[in-house]
Design a protein around this motif. Sequence first.
Motif, PDB file in Angstrom:
ATOM      1  N   ALA A  94     -10.237 -75.832   2.162  1.00  0.00           N
ATOM      2  CA  ALA A  94      -8.831 -75.512   1.902  1.00  0.00           C
ATOM      3  C   ALA A  94      -8.520 -74.073   2.301  1.00  0.00           C
ATOM      4  CB  ALA A  94      -8.497 -75.741   0.435  1.00  0.00           C
ATOM      5  N   GLY A  95      -9.434 -73.147   2.015  1.00  0.00           N
ATOM      6  CA  GLY A  95      -9.203 -71.755   2.380  1.00  0.00           C
ATOM      7  C   GLY A  95      -9.079 -71.552   3.881  1.00  0.00           C
ATOM      8  N   GLU A  96      -9.753 -72.383   4.654  1.00  0.00           N
ATOM      9  CA  GLU A  96      -9.747 -72.254   6.116  1.00  0.00           C
ATOM     10  C   GLU A  96      -8.569 -72.975   6.763  1.00  0.00           C
ATOM     11  OE1 GLU A  96     -11.571 -70.917   9.687  1.00  0.00           O
ATOM     12  OE2 GLU A  96     -12.232 -70.536   7.639  1.00  0.00           O
ATOM     13  N   TYR A  97      -8.199 -74.153   6.234  1.00  0.00           N
ATOM     14  CA  TYR A  97      -7.231 -75.014   6.920  1.00  0.00           C
ATOM     15  C   TYR A  97      -5.898 -75.197   6.195  1.00  0.00           C
ATOM     16  CZ  TYR A  97     -10.988 -76.481  10.051  1.00  0.00           C
ATOM     17  OH  TYR A  97     -11.997 -76.503  10.983  1.00  0.00           O
ATOM     18  N   LEU A  98      -5.860 -75.062   4.879  1.00  0.00           N
ATOM     19  CA  LEU A  98      -4.642 -75.351   4.110  1.00  0.00           C
ATOM     20  C   LEU A  98      -3.588 -74.282   4.315  1.00  0.00           C
ATOM     21  CD1 LEU A  98      -3.269 -77.199   2.035  1.00  0.00           C
ATOM     22  CD2 LEU A  98      -4.270 -75.758   0.242  1.00  0.00           C
ATOM     23  N   ARG A  99      -2.369 -74.716   4.503  1.00  0.00           N
ATOM     24  CA  ARG A  99      -1.202 -73.834   4.604  1.00  0.00           C
ATOM     25  C   ARG A  99      -0.227 -74.263   3.513  1.00  0.00           C
ATOM     26  NH1 ARG A  99      -4.687 -72.149   7.383  1.00  0.00           N
ATOM     27  NH2 ARG A  99      -4.580 -71.488   9.533  1.00  0.00           N
ATOM     28  N   PRO A 100       0.665 -73.374   3.083  1.00  0.00           N
ATOM     29  CA  PRO A 100       1.621 -73.761   2.048  1.00  0.00           C
ATOM     30  C   PRO A 100       2.671 -74.737   2.604  1.00  0.00           C
ATOM     31  CG  PRO A 100       1.981 -71.481   2.709  1.00  0.00           C
ATOM     32  CD  PRO A 100       0.754 -71.965   3.421  1.00  0.00           C
ATOM     33  N   GLY A 101       3.046 -75.707   1.788  1.00  0.00           N
ATOM     34  CA  GLY A 101       4.095 -76.636   2.184  1.00  0.00           C
ATOM     35  C   GLY A 101       3.595 -78.043   2.394  1.00  0.00           C
ATOM     36  N   THR A 102       4.450 -78.831   3.047  1.00  0.00           N
ATOM     37  CA  THR A 102       4.176 -80.235   3.323  1.00  0.00           C
ATOM     38  C   THR A 102       3.826 -80.394   4.800  1.00  0.00           C
ATOM     39  OG1 THR A 102       5.802 -80.830   1.648  1.00  0.00           O
ATOM     40  CG2 THR A 102       5.145 -82.558   3.175  1.00  0.00           C
ATOM     41  N   PRO A 103       2.704 -81.073   5.105  1.00  0.00           N
ATOM     42  CA  PRO A 103       2.289 -81.200   6.507  1.00  0.00           C
ATOM     43  C   PRO A 103       3.035 -82.316   7.241  1.00  0.00           C
ATOM     44  CG  PRO A 103       0.666 -82.234   5.104  1.00  0.00           C
ATOM     45  CD  PRO A 103       1.692 -81.624   4.195  1.00  0.00           C
ATOM     46  N   THR A 104       3.319 -82.041   8.512  1.00  0.00           N
ATOM     47  CA  THR A 104       3.871 -83.038   9.428  1.00  0.00           C
ATOM     48  C   THR A 104       3.064 -82.950  10.716  1.00  0.00           C
ATOM     49  OG1 THR A 104       6.075 -82.731   8.508  1.00  0.00           O
ATOM     50  CG2 THR A 104       5.921 -83.842  10.626  1.00  0.00           C
ATOM     51  N   VAL A 105       2.514 -84.079  11.139  1.00  0.00           N
ATOM     52  CA  VAL A 105       1.643 -84.115  12.313  1.00  0.00           C
ATOM     53  C   VAL A 105       2.475 -84.463  13.541  1.00  0.00           C
ATOM     54  CG1 VAL A 105      -0.343 -85.271  13.365  1.00  0.00           C
ATOM     55  CG2 VAL A 105      -0.347 -84.744  10.923  1.00  0.00           C
ATOM     56  N   GLY A 106       2.265 -83.704  14.618  1.00  0.00           N
ATOM     57  CA  GLY A 106       2.964 -83.944  15.876  1.00  0.00           C
ATOM     58  C   GLY A 106       2.119 -84.745  16.852  1.00  0.00           C
ATOM     59  N   ALA A 107       2.625 -84.869  18.058  1.00  0.00           N
ATOM     60  CA  ALA A 107       1.933 -85.621  19.110  1.00  0.00           C
ATOM     61  C   ALA A 107       0.787 -84.790  19.677  1.00  0.00           C
ATOM     62  CB  ALA A 107       2.901 -85.993  20.215  1.00  0.00           C
ATOM     63  N   PRO A 108      -0.382 -85.388  19.842  1.00  0.00           N
ATOM     64  CA  PRO A 108      -1.531 -84.634  20.361  1.00  0.00           C
ATOM     65  C   PRO A 108      -1.396 -84.326  21.847  1.00  0.00           C
ATOM     66  CG  PRO A 108      -2.130 -86.925  20.051  1.00  0.00           C
ATOM     67  CD  PRO A 108      -0.731 -86.772  19.527  1.00  0.00           C
ATOM     68  N   VAL A 109      -2.075 -83.266  22.253  1.00  0.00           N
ATOM     69  CA  VAL A 109      -2.129 -82.849  23.650  1.00  0.00           C
ATOM     70  C   VAL A 109      -3.590 -82.852  24.060  1.00  0.00           C
ATOM     71  CG1 VAL A 109      -1.635 -80.968  25.253  1.00  0.00           C
ATOM     72  CG2 VAL A 109      -0.086 -81.411  23.351  1.00  0.00           C
ATOM     73  N   ARG A 110      -3.879 -83.408  25.227  1.00  0.00           N
ATOM     74  CA  ARG A 110      -5.266 -83.458  25.715  1.00  0.00           C
ATOM     75  C   ARG A 110      -5.769 -82.044  25.915  1.00  0.00           C
ATOM     76  NH1 ARG A 110      -9.125 -87.258  26.065  1.00  0.00           N
ATOM     77  NH2 ARG A 110      -7.490 -88.724  26.537  1.00  0.00           N
ATOM     78  N   GLY A 111      -6.940 -81.757  25.348  1.00  0.00           N
ATOM     79  CA  GLY A 111      -7.536 -80.443  25.482  1.00  0.00           C
ATOM     80  C   GLY A 111      -8.197 -80.259  26.832  1.00  0.00           C
ATOM     81  N   THR A 112      -8.607 -79.046  27.091  1.00  0.00           N
ATOM     82  CA  THR A 112      -9.301 -78.749  28.333  1.00  0.00           C
ATOM     83  C   THR A 112     -10.791 -78.641  28.049  1.00  0.00           C
ATOM     84  OG1 THR A 112      -9.036 -76.389  27.970  1.00  0.00           O
ATOM     85  CG2 THR A 112      -7.330 -77.505  29.264  1.00  0.00           C
ATOM     86  N   GLY A 113     -11.586 -78.721  29.075  1.00  0.00           N
ATOM     87  CA  GLY A 113     -13.029 -78.584  28.914  1.00  0.00           C
ATOM     88  C   GLY A 113     -13.741 -79.883  29.208  1.00  0.00           C
TER      89      GLY A 113
END
Length: 149
Positions: A94-113
């Motif tokens: 939670a300390g690393e990833y949690l942000r205040p508020g309610t999460p909304t997930v968007g459309a993914p983008v293909r990464g590079t590599g």
Amino acid sequence: MSGAPEYLYDDDPQPLHAGPGRSRRGLLVALGVGTVAVAVGAVVALPLLQGTGSEQATQVADVFSRALAAGDAETAWGLLCEDEQDRLAPGDVAGEYLRPGTPTVGAPVRGTGDERTEQVPVSWDDGGAVTTVELTVVPEDGAKVCGLS
């Protein structure tokens, strides 16, 4: 005893084999074709059942962020890749990833590599103040969250 064996019904013994066997070549070909058809069907059906890589990445990001928002650190930690699980204890997620508020997930983008990664944007809305982060999702025994980008 006499030289000839006695038979119960006075018939000669039947030969062990009735004749030459039939060719089973057609059966073997049908089994081979059937096996190939099942294999091709499984390859085609697998993405339909599990979803594409982008769909899996979106689902994992959604479950991960909702688990964090609900305070379920064990579930969120279980959705991390091996490297992140080695780096973080379940209580530290939670300390690393949690942000205040309610999460909304968007459309993914293909990464590079070299690895097939997906960058999934997650917006945290805290009463009008929106913070957006991108989760890096990798295919590792299914889709797994492997850091922020």
